[in-house]
Design an enzyme around this catalytic site. Structure first.
Site, PDB file in Angstrom:
ATOM      1  N   GLN A 188     -18.632  55.828  10.497  1.00  0.00           N
ATOM      2  CA  GLN A 188     -19.739  55.882   9.541  1.00  0.00           C
ATOM      3  C   GLN A 188     -20.692  57.019   9.885  1.00  0.00           C
ATOM      4  O   GLN A 188     -21.620  57.287   9.129  1.00  0.00           O
ATOM      5  CB  GLN A 188     -20.533  54.566   9.583  1.00  0.00           C
ATOM      6  CG  GLN A 188     -19.794  53.356   9.040  1.00  0.00           C
ATOM      7  CD  GLN A 188     -20.550  52.059   9.282  1.00  0.00           C
ATOM      8  OE1 GLN A 188     -20.043  51.169   9.925  1.00  0.00           O
ATOM      9  NE2 GLN A 188     -21.768  51.938   8.777  1.00  0.00           N
ATOM     10  N   GLU A 214     -20.694  52.417  13.031  1.00  0.00           N
ATOM     11  CA  GLU A 214     -21.900  53.259  13.055  1.00  0.00           C
ATOM     12  C   GLU A 214     -22.015  53.960  14.396  1.00  0.00           C
ATOM     13  O   GLU A 214     -22.381  55.112  14.483  1.00  0.00           O
ATOM     14  CB  GLU A 214     -23.163  52.421  12.767  1.00  0.00           C
ATOM     15  CG  GLU A 214     -24.420  53.275  12.773  1.00  0.00           C
ATOM     16  CD  GLU A 214     -25.684  52.549  12.334  1.00  0.00           C
ATOM     17  OE1 GLU A 214     -25.587  51.526  11.638  1.00  0.00           O
ATOM     18  OE2 GLU A 214     -26.774  53.029  12.699  1.00  0.00           O
ATOM     19  N   ARG A 252     -35.272  45.593  13.807  1.00  0.00           N
ATOM     20  CA  ARG A 252     -35.127  45.095  12.432  1.00  0.00           C
ATOM     21  C   ARG A 252     -35.262  43.564  12.389  1.00  0.00           C
ATOM     22  O   ARG A 252     -35.704  43.008  11.390  1.00  0.00           O
ATOM     23  CB  ARG A 252     -33.815  45.556  11.798  1.00  0.00           C
ATOM     24  CG  ARG A 252     -33.864  45.491  10.271  1.00  0.00           C
ATOM     25  CD  ARG A 252     -32.634  46.090   9.619  1.00  0.00           C
ATOM     26  NE  ARG A 252     -32.779  47.481   9.230  1.00  0.00           N
ATOM     27  CZ  ARG A 252     -33.389  47.911   8.128  1.00  0.00           C
ATOM     28  NH1 ARG A 252     -33.908  47.039   7.276  1.00  0.00           N
ATOM     29  NH2 ARG A 252     -33.477  49.181   7.849  1.00  0.00           N
ATOM     30  N   ARG A 296     -23.848  44.606   8.987  1.00  0.00           N
ATOM     31  CA  ARG A 296     -24.533  44.362   7.704  1.00  0.00           C
ATOM     32  C   ARG A 296     -25.780  43.470   7.840  1.00  0.00           C
ATOM     33  O   ARG A 296     -25.660  42.272   8.140  1.00  0.00           O
ATOM     34  CB  ARG A 296     -23.539  43.717   6.747  1.00  0.00           C
ATOM     35  CG  ARG A 296     -23.834  43.961   5.275  1.00  0.00           C
ATOM     36  CD  ARG A 296     -22.673  43.478   4.466  1.00  0.00           C
ATOM     37  NE  ARG A 296     -22.744  43.937   3.088  1.00  0.00           N
ATOM     38  CZ  ARG A 296     -21.761  43.787   2.207  1.00  0.00           C
ATOM     39  NH1 ARG A 296     -20.634  43.202   2.550  1.00  0.00           N
ATOM     40  NH2 ARG A 296     -21.899  44.227   0.980  1.00  0.00           N
ATOM     41  N   ALA A 315     -27.830  51.355   6.888  1.00  0.00           N
ATOM     42  CA  ALA A 315     -29.165  50.924   6.466  1.00  0.00           C
ATOM     43  C   ALA A 315     -29.261  50.780   4.944  1.00  0.00           C
ATOM     44  O   ALA A 315     -30.361  50.804   4.400  1.00  0.00           O
ATOM     45  CB  ALA A 315     -30.234  51.882   6.998  1.00  0.00           C
ATOM     46  N   GLU A 330     -26.680  45.869   1.977  1.00  0.00           N
ATOM     47  CA  GLU A 330     -26.842  44.785   2.938  1.00  0.00           C
ATOM     48  C   GLU A 330     -27.526  43.527   2.392  1.00  0.00           C
ATOM     49  O   GLU A 330     -27.146  42.413   2.760  1.00  0.00           O
ATOM     50  CB  GLU A 330     -27.628  45.284   4.159  1.00  0.00           C
ATOM     51  CG  GLU A 330     -26.875  46.287   5.001  1.00  0.00           C
ATOM     52  CD  GLU A 330     -27.811  47.008   5.953  1.00  0.00           C
ATOM     53  OE1 GLU A 330     -28.602  47.848   5.485  1.00  0.00           O
ATOM     54  OE2 GLU A 330     -27.757  46.730   7.158  1.00  0.00           O
TER      55      GLU A 330
HETATM   56  N1  MTE Z   1     -19.151  47.497   1.438  1.00  0.00           N
HETATM   57  C1  MTE Z   1     -17.863  47.772   1.732  1.00  0.00           C
HETATM   58  N2  MTE Z   1     -16.930  47.601   0.790  1.00  0.00           N
HETATM   59  N3  MTE Z   1     -17.488  48.215   2.971  1.00  0.00           N
HETATM   60  C2  MTE Z   1     -18.402  48.383   3.975  1.00  0.00           C
HETATM   61  O1  MTE Z   1     -18.043  48.783   5.081  1.00  0.00           O
HETATM   62  N4  MTE Z   1     -20.770  48.226   4.638  1.00  0.00           N
HETATM   63  C3  MTE Z   1     -22.055  47.571   4.375  1.00  0.00           C
HETATM   64  C4  MTE Z   1     -22.470  47.748   2.924  1.00  0.00           C
HETATM   65  N5  MTE Z   1     -21.386  47.403   2.056  1.00  0.00           N
HETATM   66  C5  MTE Z   1     -19.774  48.084   3.689  1.00  0.00           C
HETATM   67  C6  MTE Z   1     -20.099  47.660   2.370  1.00  0.00           C
HETATM   68  C7  MTE Z   1     -23.123  48.070   5.213  1.00  0.00           C
HETATM   69  S1  MTE Z   1     -23.287  47.440   6.760  1.00  0.00           S
HETATM   70  C8  MTE Z   1     -24.002  49.004   4.780  1.00  0.00           C
HETATM   71  S2  MTE Z   1     -25.292  49.529   5.736  1.00  0.00           S
HETATM   72  C9  MTE Z   1     -23.874  49.624   3.459  1.00  0.00           C
HETATM   73  O2  MTE Z   1     -22.764  49.126   2.715  1.00  0.00           O
HETATM   74  C10 MTE Z   1     -23.698  51.132   3.662  1.00  0.00           C
HETATM   75  O3  MTE Z   1     -23.517  51.807   2.487  1.00  0.00           O
HETATM   76  P1  MTE Z   1     -24.732  52.174   1.500  1.00  0.00           P
HETATM   77  O4  MTE Z   1     -25.819  52.717   2.358  1.00  0.00           O
HETATM   78  O5  MTE Z   1     -24.127  53.176   0.612  1.00  0.00           O
HETATM   79  O6  MTE Z   1     -25.137  50.908   0.828  1.00  0.00           O
HETATM   80  N1  HPA Z   2     -30.318  50.265   9.884  1.00  0.00           N
HETATM   81  C1  HPA Z   2     -29.035  50.532  10.092  1.00  0.00           C
HETATM   82  N2  HPA Z   2     -28.614  51.348  10.996  1.00  0.00           N
HETATM   83  C2  HPA Z   2     -29.512  51.930  11.779  1.00  0.00           C
HETATM   84  C3  HPA Z   2     -30.862  51.681  11.632  1.00  0.00           C
HETATM   85  C4  HPA Z   2     -31.294  50.802  10.633  1.00  0.00           C
HETATM   86  O1  HPA Z   2     -32.484  50.540  10.430  1.00  0.00           O
HETATM   87  N3  HPA Z   2     -31.506  52.379  12.567  1.00  0.00           N
HETATM   88  C5  HPA Z   2     -30.550  53.031  13.257  1.00  0.00           C
HETATM   89  N4  HPA Z   2     -29.350  52.764  12.791  1.00  0.00           N
HETATM   90 MO1  MOS Z   3     -24.940  48.915   8.048  1.00  0.00          MO
HETATM   91  S1  MOS Z   3     -25.120  47.469   9.495  1.00  0.00           S
HETATM   92  O1  MOS Z   3     -26.535  49.565   8.365  1.00  0.00           O
HETATM   93  O2  MOS Z   3     -23.838  49.973   8.744  1.00  0.00           O
END
Ligand code: MTE
Ligand code: HPA
Ligand code: MOS
Length: 764
Positions: free
Chosen positions: A191, A226, A304, A336, A502, A705
């Site tokens: 990521q 991440e 967080r 997540r 995030a 999330e």
């Molecule tokens: N959805 C799918 N299909 N696969 C993933 O790995 N990760 C989640 C969420 N939804 C994830 C997901 C997490 S932990 C986060 S932080 C966000 O997607 C990251 O993507 P975004 O910032 O575009 O929402």
């Molecule tokens: N969210 C998700 N990932 C992160 C953050 C956060 O606030 N800070 C550092 N990595």
């Molecule tokens: Mo999501 S836990 O911030 O990759």
């Protein structure tokens, strides 16, 4: 618009790490993991392994040309163990061989003698021994100590949540290819391409500009990639650099489960005080986070937890302290919600405890204390709240009165089956809690045939971010989606990226795409304005055609692009976006850390079979604050997926380490994840569309999330169903609520207390 990956996914043509065609001569790696959670390496015998067929070389920490270090926030995590081992599964050596099987066979022949040291798996025990990753942190609002005497009701208790395995469909992995002049190209399932680049740079001693990290897409990350993709990329890089051969490592599922960290288990204490009208006057919490053996992202996750410790409520007096406790488990990591869910579970437990003692539904307390616009969070930011709007909409839309009546009638007419209800409001802050991480870049090229290529730091992991990036470019240029391509994520095109995490990926990278496209559009408009001899404000692009002064011209998009090119106008742009308005002062624990908050309310209905302990989630009915969704299909998928993942964490998934710190739930036969039967029979989602200005891309609020936290409602709905069967059931707040725990609570109160696992860790 459909997800742009849907057709290639369906046909099996989408490319993941394991689909990248291999270069001739590629070698395969496998790590030798520590069999012991804590100890000192006395002897390492590689001789038999080295003589196994196909083995090219076995690396140890002694081979590392630069630093033996992959720690991100704190440099406390060796890539390969040196003398000490700190967790079961810690890589000690890396075998590189001609085939995957040969590498794995050789791993089995490595012999190690480790003098064991005491193993701590319990975060509270770690805290008592002062084994803290960082000093504890406290968020404060008002004055709790002086408020307790004013409270009509005060309740105390503890609440534990267990870990959670990410179980991304694609396991961790990397493929490193040596380039000329010692440079490396690395495909990584990460990521965070820049985090991989930094870690590889540290380990190899190569500068970041020699390292091209490329990501096509991930088969899921969920936070697990991440920070923890760094190890595998660094191992492959090390071997590729020293052997001058391509090296690939794609982990076996059981290796992945045993060697990587998970969601942090937490053990927490709470104290809550209410007045006679059920207004919460004071709340205190102490969080013991099970960080595992190294920092990884734990300090950020801890933060967080504090940010979300009051969930969607306004509480005037709050004192919350969090400890990041070092144990001998694999370093736990982002998942997540990133610590938010753990904090939210505890306030919901406190409210449930108060409600049960007062003999009222928890929803009475919840509703009275929802945060409203202008209220202050314990960290100083003022709410722009949709909490009440979501709550009231849910009550009306789904007719809470009739749900209650139906459940009561059902419970009256059934002896062994009991229904339960819970409401779950959520409030989740959007932005990386570290302000500096809230920046992103995008590079946009318009080619002379009118097609457009977009690169950003965003990593597609199934959440649909590439589709959203494409929508931004297509909308600004007013061209069809087929004219835009989202390129893979590469550190050569986009530098210094924040992780895709995030929930902020679409906002940050989308705003950068918006800036880059708008800049190019303005140049094109200037070209047209000159041609038509009008001000640029008279120029418009609509559905691939140029309009001047409100009239359609004979020029299409392609002609405009070509004309600009002939006039030697740049058709490329590299833009940078930094979220405005946000700041945070960690010395005061006050500021305005979030661009905005996402709100929602779920009504959760469950049925428990009180003979067998099994249960179903009948319905999760949600009113969710979308702002103005730019892709309802993708956002719906995120909500449904998040809810089911939350249900898994709260009800089924039991990460079990034994007292020696060995993972016992190390395969899908011993670790239960949600299946089709765990999915709620009904998921209803109402889009609360709000017109308020916000910092989301096209006002489409982040969605990745927050929905996971609706799953917490299932835990409390199950409790309520269980109470309907046995009002005296003894139910510690101890998630997940597995069918076994349901039975024990219903029938064997004393046994339940006796086998209550150590905080944060289940002992079998
Ligand atoms: N959805 C799918 N299909 N696969 C993933 O790995 N990760 C989640 C969420 N939804 C994830 C997901 C997490 S932990 C986060 S932080 C966000 O997607 C990251 O993507 P975004 O910032 O575009 O929402
Ligand atoms: N969210 C998700 N990932 C992160 C953050 C956060 O606030 N800070 C550092 N990595
Ligand atoms: Mo999501 S836990 O911030 O990759």
């Amino acid at each position: 618009m459909n997800n742009i990956d849907s057709i290639t996914h369906l046909r099996g043509e989408s490319i993941y790490l394991d689909d990248i065609p291999l270069i001739n001569g590629t070698l395969f790696a496998a790590a030798f993991p520590s069999p012991i959670a804590h100890g000192i390496i006395k002897q390492l015998d590689l001789s038999e392994a080295e003589n196994m067929p196909g083995v090219a070389r076995i690396f140890t920490c002694k081979d590392i040309p630069s630093e033996n270090q992959v720690g991100g926030i704190i440099p406390d995590e060796p890539l390969l163990a040196d003398h000490h081992v700190h967790f079961c599964g810690m890589p000690i050596a890396l075998v590189v061989a001609e085939t995957r099987d040969a590498a794995r066979a050789a791993v089995k022949k490595i012999k190690v003698v480790i003098e064991p040291l005491p193993v701590i798996t319990n975060p509270r025990e770690a805290q008592e021994n002062n084994e803290l990753i960082v000093p504890p942190r406290t968020f404060r609002l008002g004055d709790t100590a002086n408020t307790w005497p004013q409270c009509a009701h005060v309740f105390e208790g503890s609440a534990d949540t267990n870990g959670q395995e990410h179980l991304y469909i694609e396991t961790q992995g990397a493929y490193a290819l040596p380039q000329e002049n010692n440079a490396l190209k690395i495909y990584s399932s990460t990521q965070a391409p820049t985090a991989v680049q930094r870690a590889v740079s540290k380990v190899t001693g190569l500068s970041m500009h020699q390292l091209d990290i490329e990501v096509i897409r991930l088969g899921g990350g969920f936070g697990g990639k991440e920070d923890q993709a760094n190890t595998w990329a660094a191992l492959c890089a090390l071997a590729a650099l020293l052997l001058k051969k391509p090296v690939k490592y794609s982990l076996h599922r059981m290796e992945d489960m045993a060697m990587t960290g998970k969601r942090h288990p937490y053990s927490s204490d709470f104290k809550i005080g209410l007045d006679n009208n059920y207004k919460i006057l004071a709340y205190e919490a102490r969080f013991f986070q099970n960080a595992g053996a190294a920092a990884d992202l734990s300090p950020a996750v801890l933060e967080r937890t504090l940010f979300h410790c009051t969930n969607a409520y306004f509480i005037p007096n709050v004192t919350a302290t969090a400890y990041s406790c070092r144990t001998h488990l694999p370093p736990n990591t982002a998942f997540r919600g990133f610590g938010g869910p753990q904090g939210m579970f505890v306030i919901e437990a406190a409210i449930a405890k108060a409600a049960e003692a007062l003999g009222i539904p928890a929803s009475v307390i919840q509703e009275k204390n929802l945060i409203t616009t202008g209220d202050e969070f314990p960290y100083g930011q003022k709410a722009e709240s949709e909490a009440t709007a979501c709550w009231q909409n849910a009550m009306q839309l789904y007719d809470i009165g009739s749900i209650r009546r139906q459940q009561a009638a059902f419970n009256n007419s059934h002896k062994l089956l009991k229904k339960g209800l819970a409401l779950m409001p959520i409030c989740f802050g959007i932005s990386f809690t570290k302000t500096l991480m809230n920046q992103a870049r995008a590079q946009v090229h318009v080619y002379t045939d009118g097609s457009v290529a977009v690169s950003t730091g965003a990593v597609e992991m199934g959440q649909g971010v590439n589709t959203k990036m494409l929508q931004v470019a297509a909308q600004v240029f007013s061209i069809p989606a087929s004219q835009v391509k989202i390129q893979s994520t590469s550190t050569y095109r986009i530098a210094n990226t924040s992780p895709s995490a995030a929930s902020a990926t679409a906002d940050l990278n989308g705003k950068a795409v918006l800036l880059a496209c708008t800049e190019i559009l303005n140049r094109l408009k200037a070209v047209a304005a000159e041609e038509w001899n009008t001000p640029p404000t008279a120029i418009e692009l609509k559905d691939e055609w140029l309009w001047v002064n409100g009239e359609k011209t004979g020029w299409d998009w392609k002609r405009l692009v070509m004309t600009a090119f002939v006039k030697r106008i740049s058709l490329s742009e590299h833009a940078h976006y930094a979220t405005p308005e946000i700041h945070f002062d960690a010395s005061k624990e006050k500021g305005h850390p979030f661009a905005y908050h996402v709100y929602g309310t779920a009504i959760v209905e469950t049925t428990v079979d009180c003979l067998r302990g099994i249960y179903t989630t009948d319905a999760v009915k949600v009113v969710h604050d979308f702002g103005s969704s730019m892709n309802t299909a993708i956002d719906l998928g995120q909500i449904e997926g998040g809810i089911v993942q939350g249900i898994g964490w709260m009800t089924l998934e039991e990460v079990i380490y034994d007292k020696e710190g060995r993972l016992r739930s190390n395969a899908l036969s011993t670790y239960k994840v949600p299946d089709v039967y765990s999915v709620p029979k009904e998921i209803a989602i109402h889009y609360l569309a709000t017109e308020k200005d916000n910092l989301a891309i096209f006002r489409s609020k982040a969605v990745g999330e927050p929905p996971l936290m609706y799953g917490i409602g299932v835990y409390f709905a199950l409790r309520n169903a269980m109470r309907a069967f046995n009002p005296n059931a003894v139910m510690p707040f101890d998630a997940p609520m597995t069918p076994e725990k349901v039975l024990m609570a219903l029938y064997a109160a004393t046994a339940t207390a006796a086998i209550k696992p150590q905080a944060g860790v289940n002992i079998i």
